[in-house]
Design an enzyme around this catalytic site. Structure first.
Site, short mmCIF file in Angstrom:
data_model
loop_
_atom_site.label_atom_id
_atom_site.label_comp_id
_atom_site.label_asym_id
_atom_site.label_seq_id
_atom_site.Cartn_x
_atom_site.Cartn_y
_atom_site.Cartn_z
N LYS A 194 -15.14 -0.96 -22.17
CA LYS A 194 -15.34 -0.90 -23.63
C LYS A 194 -16.51 0.07 -23.86
CE LYS A 194 -17.33 -1.94 -26.92
NZ LYS A 194 -17.98 -0.92 -27.78
N GLU A 225 -38.80 -2.39 -28.69
CA GLU A 225 -38.19 -1.18 -28.15
C GLU A 225 -38.01 -0.17 -29.28
OE1 GLU A 225 -34.19 -1.58 -26.52
OE2 GLU A 225 -34.73 -0.11 -24.99
N CYS A 237 -33.29 3.36 -20.95
CA CYS A 237 -33.90 2.05 -20.74
C CYS A 237 -35.02 2.14 -19.70
CB CYS A 237 -32.86 1.04 -20.29
SG CYS A 237 -32.17 1.44 -18.70
N SER A 248 -28.52 -3.44 -25.86
CA SER A 248 -29.75 -4.02 -26.39
C SER A 248 -29.87 -5.50 -25.98
CB SER A 248 -29.76 -3.91 -27.91
OG SER A 248 -28.67 -4.65 -28.44
N GLU A 275 -18.89 2.85 -29.36
CA GLU A 275 -18.13 3.53 -30.41
C GLU A 275 -18.86 4.79 -30.91
OE1 GLU A 275 -19.82 0.82 -30.44
OE2 GLU A 275 -20.25 0.00 -32.44
N PHE A 328 -24.55 3.50 -25.80
CA PHE A 328 -24.32 4.90 -26.16
C PHE A 328 -25.12 5.88 -25.32
CE2 PHE A 328 -28.31 4.37 -28.51
CZ PHE A 328 -28.90 5.61 -28.30
P1 NAD Z 1 -26.07 -1.99 -28.40
O1 NAD Z 1 -26.51 -3.29 -27.89
O2 NAD Z 1 -26.16 -1.72 -29.85
O3 NAD Z 1 -24.54 -1.72 -27.99
C1 NAD Z 1 -24.08 -1.93 -26.68
C2 NAD Z 1 -22.62 -2.32 -26.73
O4 NAD Z 1 -22.46 -3.52 -27.47
C3 NAD Z 1 -21.75 -1.25 -27.39
O5 NAD Z 1 -20.57 -1.11 -26.65
C4 NAD Z 1 -21.49 -1.84 -28.78
O6 NAD Z 1 -20.23 -1.47 -29.29
C5 NAD Z 1 -21.57 -3.33 -28.57
N1 NAD Z 1 -22.13 -4.07 -29.72
C6 NAD Z 1 -23.04 -3.63 -30.61
N2 NAD Z 1 -23.35 -4.62 -31.49
C7 NAD Z 1 -22.63 -5.70 -31.13
C8 NAD Z 1 -22.52 -7.04 -31.62
N3 NAD Z 1 -23.21 -7.45 -32.69
N4 NAD Z 1 -21.69 -7.90 -30.99
C9 NAD Z 1 -20.98 -7.50 -29.91
N5 NAD Z 1 -21.04 -6.24 -29.41
C10 NAD Z 1 -21.85 -5.35 -30.00
O7 NAD Z 1 -26.87 -0.88 -27.56
P2 NAD Z 1 -26.88 0.69 -27.78
O8 NAD Z 1 -27.65 1.01 -29.02
O9 NAD Z 1 -25.52 1.25 -27.63
O10 NAD Z 1 -27.71 1.16 -26.49
C11 NAD Z 1 -29.10 1.19 -26.44
C12 NAD Z 1 -29.65 -0.06 -25.82
O11 NAD Z 1 -29.13 -0.23 -24.51
C13 NAD Z 1 -31.16 -0.04 -25.64
O12 NAD Z 1 -31.65 -1.30 -25.98
C14 NAD Z 1 -31.34 0.24 -24.16
O13 NAD Z 1 -32.56 -0.21 -23.62
C15 NAD Z 1 -30.19 -0.50 -23.60
N6 NAD Z 1 -29.86 -0.06 -22.26
C16 NAD Z 1 -30.23 -0.88 -21.23
C17 NAD Z 1 -29.99 -0.49 -19.94
C18 NAD Z 1 -30.40 -1.35 -18.80
O14 NAD Z 1 -30.10 -1.02 -17.67
N7 NAD Z 1 -31.11 -2.44 -19.00
C19 NAD Z 1 -29.35 0.74 -19.69
C20 NAD Z 1 -28.97 1.53 -20.77
C21 NAD Z 1 -29.23 1.11 -22.06
#
Ligand code: NAD
Length: 493
Positions: A182, A384, A290, A235, A185, A158
């Protein structure tokens, strides 16, 4: 008479999937999308399932032969045009990010500027991905050239509704792949504009597709036999799930996870440059990056820098130069980390809990928060937090500071602030992270350099942007040729 609920008014219609060049409704239920600045309903998003994904994969499969057969110089013409459309719509694209995500106008504009830079790199790919050729024996030639992987998918988080999708879209597509995006959401709207602009730029139907949803559609992506490669950004918990499931299904997977970035501040560091950089890193995008500073390791006599950090942080004002966090759930999580750290003995120097912005009482705001004397074993120092919170851990010397940084399970970024070149070098050589800053609080490698961390911040080989991404989005073909009858034979050819 039964009471009827007042109709909910939303600024935007539901975010639709984009398949074969057309916006289509997914088959699943609709999830509410809120504006985090005031908590008001903004739109809705389809929670797609496996059949919706399958339709997108079939569209991509249909488009693949013609798209991948075009020479790369022709493919990138779309991205030259797309780049100028991003410039044309710069302000409107940034405004949409602010609405769906909450980040400030300046932060949203920086996101579009970065999307443009990422697109420019894709435009330069024809100059970079030339193959290799060598006469390996008399009259015998070996040659390698790059071919697309096929139908690929990109799952994004997000926190950057436009920039992170641009980490993958231009490079993957310019290199001849057809892609299914994808989006998160929580921020589904920017993806629709990306689809419209790519179409306006001349991208053929089916080359770029969008499937909205959450866990169910992500699992379907990992399982779909028609998808050859998957990138994930989000994450660590979900990155591990996607990496395990995708590779178990024999796909190429690159999964970027969460972060816990340490900034090592040495006593000789420049006071103004350091304190302003630390605060910009911890509070920019409301700490939802991140690359955000999360732990400041204050080495030796650095009280004067800590004081100045707090002064700079006070100037960060929610609702003015600080946006909300993404949801009430995120706000509760962040405030819980601060509360538990305080109960465990940390000193709260600046407290952003219970922040209310007048006129936006429904917004999910957390003010800048600085805690001192945090111990490395506290949850706030290890996990985090993903909010505008800086945990200051004290260290006696550089080696102790490095030991604290090295103990983190993550490894996205780290930085050192010092005026000593020798000490900076000592730290950059030993820090356990993939992206290192010297007097830079957010050390994002700019194109053509690649973005990617270490340890629990990345699973898979290669990086997601720049040169590192080329290997991921292509496979090489090795051809050995002999036309010269006089060449004779040897042990190999
Ligand atoms: P998230 O992991 O909750 O969601 C990421 C994606 O996974 C979304 O599209 C979501 O719909 C999907 N998702 C969520 N739960 C899921 C599950 N149980 N099974 C399958 N798919 C699932 O992450 P977020 O809250 O949207 O974003 C923040 C996180 O992203 C932080 O941890 C941040 O550090 C990380 N991030 C990392 C980088 C990097 O380059 N390493 C860059 C940006 C963000």
């Amino acid at each position: 008479m039964p009471a009827t609920a007042a109709p909910v008014s939303r600024k935007y219609p539901p975010a639709l999937n984009f398949v074969a060049g057309r916006f289509v409704a997914g088959g699943g239920s609709l999830l509410e999308v809120l504006n985090p600045s005031d908590g008001a309903p903004l739109s809705q998003v389809t929670l797609s399932s496996a059949p919706d994904l399958d339709a997108a994969v079939r569209a991509a499969q249909e488009a693949l032969p013609a798209w991948s057969a075009r020479p790369i110089k022709e493919r990138v013409q779309v991205f030259y045009r797309y780049r100028s459309l991003l410039e044309r719509d710069f302000a409107a694209l940034a405004a949409l990010i602010t609405e769906e995500h909450g980040k400030t106008r300046a932060e949203a504009e920086a996101e579009i500027a970065k999307a443009i830079e990422l697109t420019e790199f894709a435009c330069s790919l024809p100059q970079i991905v030339t193959g290799e050729v060598l006469e390996v024996s008399r009259g015998v030639e070996c040659r390698t050239d790059r071919h697309p992987v096929g139908v690929v998918a990109s799952i994004v988080p997000f926190n950057f509704p436009s920039m992170v999708p641009h980490w993958t879209i231009p490079n993957a597509i310019a290199l001849g792949n057809c892609l299914v995006l994808k989006p998160s959401e929580q921020v589904p709207l920017s993806a629709g504009r990306i689809a419209e602009l790519l179409t306006e730029a001349g991208l053929p139907a089916g080359v770029f597709n969008v499937v909205h949803g959450g866990r169910e559609v992500v699992e379907a992506i990992c399982d779909h036999p028609g998808i050859a490669a998957v990138t994930f950004v989000g994450s660590t918990r979900v990155a591990q799930l996607v990496y395990r499931r995708g590779t178990a299904n024999l796909k190429r997977v690159l999964a970027l996870g969460g972060a816990k970035n340490h900034l090592l501040v040495l006593p000789d560091a420049d006071l103004e440059m350091t304190s302003s950089n630390v605060v910009a890193s911890m509070s920019g995008c409301t700490g939802q990056r991140c690359m955000a500073a999360s732990v400041m390791v204050a080495v030796g006599g650095t009280d004067h820098i800590v004081r100045r950090v707090v002064e700079h942080a006070r100037a960060v004002v929610p609702g003015q130069n600080l946006g909300p966090v993404i949801s009430q759930e995120a706000r509760d999580r962040i405030e819980r980390y601060v509360r538990e750290a305080e109960q465990a003995g940390a000193t709260v120097l600046l407290d952003g809990r219970s922040t209310v912005v007048p006129g936006r009482e429904g917004g999910f705001y957390v003010g800048p928060t600085v805690l001192d004397h945090v111990r490395p074993d506290m949850a706030i120092a290890r996990e985090e937090v993903f909010g505008p919170v800086l945990a200051i851990v004290r260290a006696k010397n550089v080696d102790q500071a490095l030991a604290i940084e090295n103990a983190s399970s993550y490894g996205n970024a780290a930085a050192v602030f010092t005026e000593s070149g020798g000490l900076a070098r000592y730290v950059t050589e030993r820090a356990g992270a993939g992206m290192i800053g010297v007097n830079v609080g957010v050390p994002v490698p700019r194109e053509p350099f690649s973005f990617g961390g270490w340890n629990d911040s990345k699973f898979g080989v290669g990086d997601i942007t720049g040169h590192g991404s080329i290997e991921f989005w292509t496979r090489t073909k090795k051809t050995t040729t002999k036309w010269n009858r006089d060449a004779g034979t040897n042990w190999m050819s």
